[in-house]
Design a protein around this motif. Structure first.
Motif, PDB file in Angstrom:
ATOM      1  N   ASN A  65      -1.650  -0.776  -7.334  1.00  0.00           N
ATOM      2  CA  ASN A  65      -1.829  -2.154  -6.898  1.00  0.00           C
ATOM      3  C   ASN A  65      -3.059  -2.238  -6.002  1.00  0.00           C
ATOM      4  OD1 ASN A  65      -1.000  -1.948  -3.946  1.00  0.00           O
ATOM      5  ND2 ASN A  65       0.828  -1.111  -4.951  1.00  0.00           N
ATOM      6  N   SER A  66      -3.419  -3.445  -5.613  1.00  0.00           N
ATOM      7  CA  SER A  66      -4.646  -3.635  -4.835  1.00  0.00           C
ATOM      8  C   SER A  66      -4.537  -3.092  -3.416  1.00  0.00           C
ATOM      9  CB  SER A  66      -5.021  -5.120  -4.793  1.00  0.00           C
ATOM     10  OG  SER A  66      -3.923  -5.901  -4.338  1.00  0.00           O
ATOM     11  N   GLY A  67      -3.349  -2.645  -3.011  1.00  0.00           N
ATOM     12  CA  GLY A  67      -3.205  -2.030  -1.702  1.00  0.00           C
ATOM     13  C   GLY A  67      -3.387  -0.535  -1.710  1.00  0.00           C
ATOM     14  N   ASN A  68      -3.203   0.118  -2.883  1.00  0.00           N
ATOM     15  CA  ASN A  68      -3.292   1.587  -2.911  1.00  0.00           C
ATOM     16  C   ASN A  68      -4.213   2.150  -3.986  1.00  0.00           C
ATOM     17  OD1 ASN A  68      -1.858   1.361  -5.336  1.00  0.00           O
ATOM     18  ND2 ASN A  68       0.097   1.998  -4.448  1.00  0.00           N
ATOM     19  N   ALA A  69      -4.857   1.278  -4.769  1.00  0.00           N
ATOM     20  CA  ALA A  69      -5.674   1.779  -5.874  1.00  0.00           C
ATOM     21  C   ALA A  69      -7.088   2.127  -5.455  1.00  0.00           C
ATOM     22  CB  ALA A  69      -5.724   0.758  -7.008  1.00  0.00           C
ATOM     23  N   PHE A  70      -7.529   1.611  -4.308  1.00  0.00           N
ATOM     24  CA  PHE A  70      -8.939   1.755  -3.952  1.00  0.00           C
ATOM     25  C   PHE A  70      -9.152   2.646  -2.733  1.00  0.00           C
ATOM     26  CE2 PHE A  70      -8.313  -2.595  -5.733  1.00  0.00           C
ATOM     27  CZ  PHE A  70      -8.863  -2.330  -6.980  1.00  0.00           C
ATOM     28  N   ASN A  71      -8.142   3.447  -2.386  1.00  0.00           N
ATOM     29  CA  ASN A  71      -8.265   4.318  -1.221  1.00  0.00           C
ATOM     30  C   ASN A  71      -8.407   5.785  -1.617  1.00  0.00           C
ATOM     31  OD1 ASN A  71      -5.699   4.740  -2.133  1.00  0.00           O
ATOM     32  ND2 ASN A  71      -4.652   4.346  -0.195  1.00  0.00           N
TER      33      ASN A  71
ATOM     34  N   ALA B 299       0.818  -1.217   0.000  1.00  0.00           N
ATOM     35  CA  ALA B 299       0.000   0.000   0.000  1.00  0.00           C
ATOM     36  C   ALA B 299       0.850   1.264   0.000  1.00  0.00           C
ATOM     37  CB  ALA B 299      -0.925   0.000   1.208  1.00  0.00           C
TER      38      ALA B 299
END
Length: 315
Positions: free
Chosen positions: A35-41, A13
């Motif tokens: 990436n899936s740790g920082n793309a959805f925040n 993230a």
């Protein structure tokens, strides 16, 4: 300190946005990676619940119910996908040209009468009428013998977000539609002569057209309902994922509750209900209330994300 901790990999993230290592072309150089740790925040400002007032009687022109600053978007918007406006035209004057930069826009005639021409089918209209216009340039709105006040909502922000343009009239998904006040009253009479069930969301008239009847929407993305509320009653607390823009048409001693905020009604005020917000409408007066509601509901119906639910049981 434990060496394993010292050599722990960077949390996914915390990785910054990534660029291609050795792009071989301009098209490759434009690539970016998350990436899936920082793309959805991604944190966006919430849609404010707000009341807008109709313009004073001595002011003429187009008045946006604009929340773009609070929404942090670069175009006029009442909600992320809808823009509400008041339009006041002096007696025997005209608004020319009127360009509708939306897939479609709904209009309610608050006061006065007039005539629409250019762009699509022309027609005369009067107080209490509703009409729908497909996106086009060069409409003309002309007031009659008295000042004309209209309220309108369209999906201009939805198109502005993608820098899109309305389809040409010949390819549009809607046509000009005129709902007269007389016909609206006839439809209300049919509704009030009918019974309801516990899961019925009040007594409301839903507007559609021949080309949108299968979806029961006004446009592919917008829904329009004319809601009613009997004296000394309230509409049960509920929520839905669509945002709502509401025009107070009739009602004394009425208010809405949006979240924890109480919003007193005023004549011809515009109420913004944020998506997902619990809300209810209350009529403590002695006459029936009416309020016109535009939602980006067509979009949510298509995406199967409407999420309507009552949050309060039947009294």
């Amino acid at each position: 300190m434990n060496a394993t901790v010292l050599n722990a990999p960077v949390d996914m993230a915390d990785l910054p946005m990534q660029h291609p290592r050795a792009p071989a072309s301009a098209a490759q150089a434009r690539a970016r990676f998350f990436n899936s740790g920082n793309a959805f925040n991604v944190k966006l400002p919430e849609v404010p619940a707000r009341l807008f007032s109709a313009p004073p009687e001595d002011r003429f022109g187009v008045f946006d119910c604009d929340q773009s600053r609070a929404l942090e978007c670069g175009f006029a918007a009442t909600t992320p996908l809808m823009l509400a406006r008041y339009v006041r035209i002096a007696a025997r004057d005209a608004l020319l040209p009127l360009d509708v930069g939306a897939t479609g826009s709904v209009w309610y005639v608050i006061a006065g009468s007039g005539r629409l021409s250019g762009g699509a089918d022309g027609f005369a209209f009067g107080t209490g009428d509703v009409f729908l216009l497909p996106g086009a340039r060069g409409y003309r709105l002309e007031a009659g013998a008295q000042d004309l006040l209209l309220w309108t909502v369209g999906n201009e922000p939805q198109l502005a977000f993608e820098r899109a343009q309305p389809a040409p009239l010949a390819q549009a998904t809607i046509d000009a539609v005129h709902y007269t006040a007389e016909e609206i009253e006839r439809q209300f009479a049919l509704i009030f002569a009918s019974g309801t069930r516990d899961d019925t969301s009040g007594r409301a008239l839903i507007f559609s057209s021949d080309r949108q009847a299968a979806a029961r929407n006004l446009t592919p993305t917008l829904t329009l309902s004319f809601n009613t509320l009997q004296p000394h009653t309230h509409q049960r607390t509920h929520r839905h994922n669509s945002a709502a823009v509401t025009l107070v048409v009739q009602g004394e001693d009425c208010h809405s509750v949006v979240g924890d905020a109480q919003c007193p009604w005023a004549p011809w005020a515009t109420l913004v209900t944020p998506p997902g917000a619990p809300h209810s409408h209350h009529n403590a007066g002695s006459q029936g209330a009416r309020f016109l509601i535009v939602q980006d509901g067509g979009l949510h119906y298509h995406a199967r994300t409407m999420g309507f639910e009552f949050l309060e049981g039947v009294a």
